[in-house]
Design a protein around this motif. Sequence first.
Motif, PDB file in Angstrom:
ATOM      1  N   CYS A 182       0.855  -1.186   0.000  1.00 14.11           N
ATOM      2  CA  CYS A 182       0.000   0.000   0.000  1.00 14.11           C
ATOM      3  C   CYS A 182       0.889   1.233   0.000  1.00 14.11           C
ATOM      4  N   CYS A 195       0.091   3.730   3.363  1.00 16.01           N
ATOM      5  CA  CYS A 195       0.514   3.406   4.728  1.00 16.01           C
ATOM      6  C   CYS A 195       1.671   2.412   4.780  1.00 16.01           C
ATOM      7  N   CYS A 228      -6.606  -1.475   0.822  1.00 14.18           N
ATOM      8  CA  CYS A 228      -5.795  -1.711   2.008  1.00 14.18           C
ATOM      9  C   CYS A 228      -6.699  -1.833   3.234  1.00 14.18           C
ATOM     10  N   CYS A 268      -5.720   1.381   5.774  1.00 16.33           N
ATOM     11  CA  CYS A 268      -5.975   2.806   5.529  1.00 16.33           C
ATOM     12  C   CYS A 268      -7.049   3.054   4.482  1.00 16.33           C
TER      13      CYS A 268
HETATM   14 ZN    ZN Z   1      -2.742   1.255   3.522  1.00 16.83          ZN
END
Ligand code: ZN
Length: 308
Positions: A24, A27, A46, A49
């Motif tokens: 991701c 994050c 994700c 996040c």
């Molecule tokens: Zn993420």
Amino acid sequence: MSDAGQVPEESTRDLLAGSRDVECFLCGRRDEDVKFYDPPFRVVRCKHCGMTYVNPRLSSERLHEMYQEEYWASDRAKEFGYASYLAERENYERTYRRRSTTIDRYRSEPGRVLDVGCAAGFFLSVMKAKGWQTSGVEISKPMVDYARETLGLDDVRHGDLTTLDIDEGGYDVVTMWDVIEHLEDPRAHLEAARRGLRDDGLLVLETQDVSSRFARLMRRKWQHYKHEEHLYHFEPATLGRLLDEMGFDVLENTPRHGGKYVSLNFVVERVGRIHPIMTTLASPLRLLGNRALYINLQDEMIVVAKKR
Ligand SMILES: [Zn+2]
């Protein structure tokens, strides 16, 4: 379409050479929910996040190559590029005239604008006509040549914003139209954009909203799922988090003016994504020729953010 696990066809193997699974971007974690598979790609969200992105990602070389000649006159525009970008000049200019009113609300006097990923320069030519001093950056050489030679925009540079020398603190406004979702490293570009801005300068950015009603209604048939080129699908929360992290305060985020003027030919081509029969059903519209209409599906975000 081949099932996962089957040996991919040769053309798919070429496409995927050097591709890789990525974590991701927002994050940094690697914990994904698969929204759907469209082999060889999957669109994932994700778990931590909420960032939506595509895996695997094509190699950097392939991504760079993609935006040269064929992207702008693509024979498979439903998946990749534009059928005829330059032929739609008038519609792009009308679209940008409408979008530029967002900037007028914040800047009553013309100033200096830098358009990142300016393509053929249609937005810049609209701004120039409004009295702005214009600069552009574009990685596609044929587009740079068009902007300079056909539109007479002298300050359009060929290359990548993150490696070019830009006039630091020189711009009142930096724009990115339909660009951030294509970038391998949005952070590096936002950082460079921030350096280019004056104190209290504005970043005006547009990208598709994966949380919009239309995106949810269309599911995997949404026209913005173009896995080779659209690496990220933001929504207000994920884009807001990124901009905050990069030193911008979001002043507004709205789908208003996020629409486009399009020719009926373009509509006929795009509805074919929903089902091939739609192209046949809609084809009588082609008889109306190049007539244009304004379509706002409310699935794009135009964000205005201030350098903090
Ligand atoms: Zn993420």
